[in-house]
Design an enzyme around this catalytic site. Sequence first.
Site, short mmCIF file in Angstrom:
data_model
loop_
_atom_site.label_atom_id
_atom_site.label_comp_id
_atom_site.label_asym_id
_atom_site.label_seq_id
_atom_site.Cartn_x
_atom_site.Cartn_y
_atom_site.Cartn_z
N GLN A 1 32.70 36.60 44.86
CA GLN A 1 31.02 35.70 45.17
C GLN A 1 31.06 34.58 45.98
OE1 GLN A 1 28.96 36.58 41.97
NE2 GLN A 1 28.67 38.71 41.22
N CYS A 2 32.01 33.63 46.29
CA CYS A 2 31.82 32.52 46.91
C CYS A 2 30.97 32.09 47.44
CB CYS A 2 32.92 31.86 47.10
SG CYS A 2 34.54 33.02 48.07
N GLY A 3 30.71 33.31 48.98
CA GLY A 3 29.36 33.01 50.07
C GLY A 3 28.06 32.46 48.91
#
Length: 219
Positions: free
Chosen positions: A44-46
């Site tokens: 879920q980095c973005g």
Amino acid sequence: MSVSWAVMYPDLYKICELYQMYEILYPKQLKYVPLPTVLQDGPQCGLVSLAMFSDNPSKDTIEYLLKTARECGYTYHGEMFSASNLCELSKKFTKFHASVYSGYLNDNYIKDFLLNGGFMLVPYDADKNHSPCLNNGHKAHWAAISGIIETEESVFVLAKHGKSKNVAIWSLNTLANSNSQLKEFAPDRKYSNIRYCLPEGGLAGPDGLCNKAILMKTL
């Protein structure tokens, strides 16, 4: 080492002292806005980097971002391999004007944009310590850029991302080089049993990650 100029930013001062960053002892220009810590759960980095710019950077916000991204067909698990799609989410969930930048990041336009108070969401290849590296896109990761330090010799950006509680200080040139070689989806992911949502043309395509960043500025 004394970085007295950073005392007003405790998180930045901590990193400068910890890593003895002599190269930024005497900054010529500085612009920095501290961002909240938001840690990711899964790919879920973005979405997490985007949540740092929201009014409510919480777990509930990330869950709602994930729900919306899925409904829009942008992701399956939270992965964001399209700068264009993350830009569209930025327009919906932040108070900033967001646009996709295409080109090499170590550029006077980007430097001036950050020095004038702009922010960025930037994809890059993450090394084991999460700093930018060159891995052809196999370790693609997103970071939120909320500051810049310019010295007589170099330019550094100030970043937060979903795998660390600390602010990171990276050479803009190093980040730009990493961003410019995001060309290939990781083979181990490609041949796994997990589905990933990729834009047409892949990471190097017109809606992918290579030489792309999301510029965010106050309306």
